[in-house]
Motif scaffolding. Sequence first.
Motif, short mmCIF file in Angstrom:
data_model
loop_
_atom_site.label_atom_id
_atom_site.label_comp_id
_atom_site.label_asym_id
_atom_site.label_seq_id
_atom_site.Cartn_x
_atom_site.Cartn_y
_atom_site.Cartn_z
N LYS A 92 95.05 5.63 -79.93
CA LYS A 92 95.77 4.36 -79.91
C LYS A 92 97.20 4.56 -80.37
O LYS A 92 97.45 5.28 -81.34
CB LYS A 92 95.08 3.33 -80.81
CG LYS A 92 95.86 2.01 -80.90
CD LYS A 92 95.12 0.95 -81.69
CE LYS A 92 95.97 -0.29 -81.90
NZ LYS A 92 96.49 -0.87 -80.63
N SER A 93 98.14 3.94 -79.67
CA SER A 93 99.54 3.92 -80.09
C SER A 93 99.88 2.54 -80.64
O SER A 93 99.13 1.57 -80.45
CB SER A 93 100.46 4.28 -78.92
OG SER A 93 100.20 5.58 -78.47
N TYR A 94 101.05 2.43 -81.28
CA TYR A 94 101.40 1.20 -81.99
C TYR A 94 102.81 0.74 -81.65
O TYR A 94 103.67 1.54 -81.26
CB TYR A 94 101.28 1.42 -83.50
CG TYR A 94 99.88 1.77 -83.93
CD1 TYR A 94 98.96 0.79 -84.28
CD2 TYR A 94 99.44 3.10 -83.94
CE1 TYR A 94 97.67 1.10 -84.64
CE2 TYR A 94 98.15 3.43 -84.29
CZ TYR A 94 97.26 2.41 -84.65
OH TYR A 94 95.98 2.73 -85.01
N SER A 95 103.03 -0.55 -81.83
CA SER A 95 104.35 -1.14 -81.60
C SER A 95 105.09 -1.38 -82.91
O SER A 95 106.23 -1.84 -82.90
CB SER A 95 104.19 -2.47 -80.85
OG SER A 95 103.48 -3.41 -81.64
N ASP A 96 104.45 -1.05 -84.04
CA ASP A 96 105.03 -1.33 -85.36
C ASP A 96 106.21 -0.42 -85.67
O ASP A 96 106.15 0.79 -85.46
CB ASP A 96 103.97 -1.16 -86.45
CG ASP A 96 102.79 -2.08 -86.25
OD1 ASP A 96 102.67 -3.07 -86.99
OD2 ASP A 96 101.98 -1.81 -85.33
N ILE A 97 107.27 -1.00 -86.19
CA ILE A 97 108.44 -0.25 -86.62
C ILE A 97 108.81 -0.70 -88.03
O ILE A 97 108.91 -1.90 -88.32
CB ILE A 97 109.64 -0.45 -85.67
CG1 ILE A 97 109.26 0.08 -84.27
CG2 ILE A 97 110.87 0.27 -86.19
CD1 ILE A 97 110.33 -0.13 -83.24
N TYR A 98 108.98 0.27 -88.92
CA TYR A 98 109.24 0.01 -90.34
C TYR A 98 110.65 0.49 -90.70
O TYR A 98 111.07 1.56 -90.27
CB TYR A 98 108.26 0.76 -91.23
CG TYR A 98 106.79 0.54 -90.92
CD1 TYR A 98 106.04 -0.38 -91.65
CD2 TYR A 98 106.16 1.28 -89.92
CE1 TYR A 98 104.68 -0.56 -91.38
CE2 TYR A 98 104.81 1.09 -89.64
CZ TYR A 98 104.08 0.17 -90.38
OH TYR A 98 102.74 0.00 -90.11
#
Length: 385
Positions: A92-98
Amino acid sequence: MRQLLNSIIIISFIFACLIGCENNSSNSNVLDSKVDKKILWEMGGHLPAQTGMDKNIGTAGLLHGVLEGKYIVVGGGANFPYESVLNNGIKKSYSDIYMLEDKNGSLEVIEHINWENEIGYGSSVTTKDGIYYLGGSTNPEADDDILFITLQNGKLNIEKIGDLPFTLQNGLAVEKDGKLYIAGGSKGNGNSSGLYEYDLTSKEIKELSPIPQEAVRMQFVGQILNGNLYIFSGAGNIAYTDGYKYDFDNDTWTKVADVSLNGKALTVAGGNSVKLNEKEMLVMGGVNKEFFDNAVAKLGTLQGKALADFRDYYFRADPYEFKFNSDILIYNADSDSWRSIGESPFDPNAGAALLLIGNKIYSINGEIKAGVRTDKMFVGTIFAK
């Protein structure tokens, strides 16, 4: 045991400061190529859970960069949150950016947003104006995007500024004189070893001389040193140890030293690098060539019970058995040579974000064995030895 190691890292850092910070109160020149270096590490925290997830189990292949010489940006990446690779778990990949800030050795989240697409294994480029991110999306329609990340009114701003004529994963990109140079990786046009120049003003792209030797070259490291692009290692069906220098003015490649230590060739495929000065780059992580080559060969050729048995052995192996590169390596372009300035006190990895701000180096997440990531973030302070 791991908790004890973390305590030792912190105690060592405090003790070193007590006896050495007076002599190293000015670290403005500690990155100079003439200075012998050491790094003292401390635990910087854990990356928080992604939107909709109970916890962050760590990711590899992250977007990463630095804004305004102060803020760390990391995001996206991939892991196996639902089932292990051994049990055919889905990545799974993610769209979250911190956006993170170092506050006395602790990396604190300043902002957490979500991009419109999941991202991972694209190419990140930090410039004085912002961070470029090329390709690296699970959405086929966005896997050729060129994104630009900046701060606007203190908040993260992401915009698409162009398209590549191919999709891109696991390649390398650098910026020079208003142009992006995209090398290697898995490209939708099939030209893995290709090198391309993208003009940020005209939006035009042209093909340059390809990287020598290997038809497929992915997950290698590279930096611009002395005005030339240096690239090392990477992998195809095997892990490579070779190195090359690209002359921008003449569009030519020449051979440089292989990655090696004490006369032994190494691979840093899957590792990452930062530029220390005009002559030197620092490299951390990467797979072990023998272990990697053996696994690729057997996973690609064995069948039936033999394949099942090898998969069971391979994916159950402990992190130390993978023998990822633990040496913190420095390449010097003037001497065309490699040296080690010590070993990583934490699990060596592949696919981690590696960033440099002043004399602080940051290693964030990464894969510590096949299919297993870490959510840990480490902060290293570079001192004169």
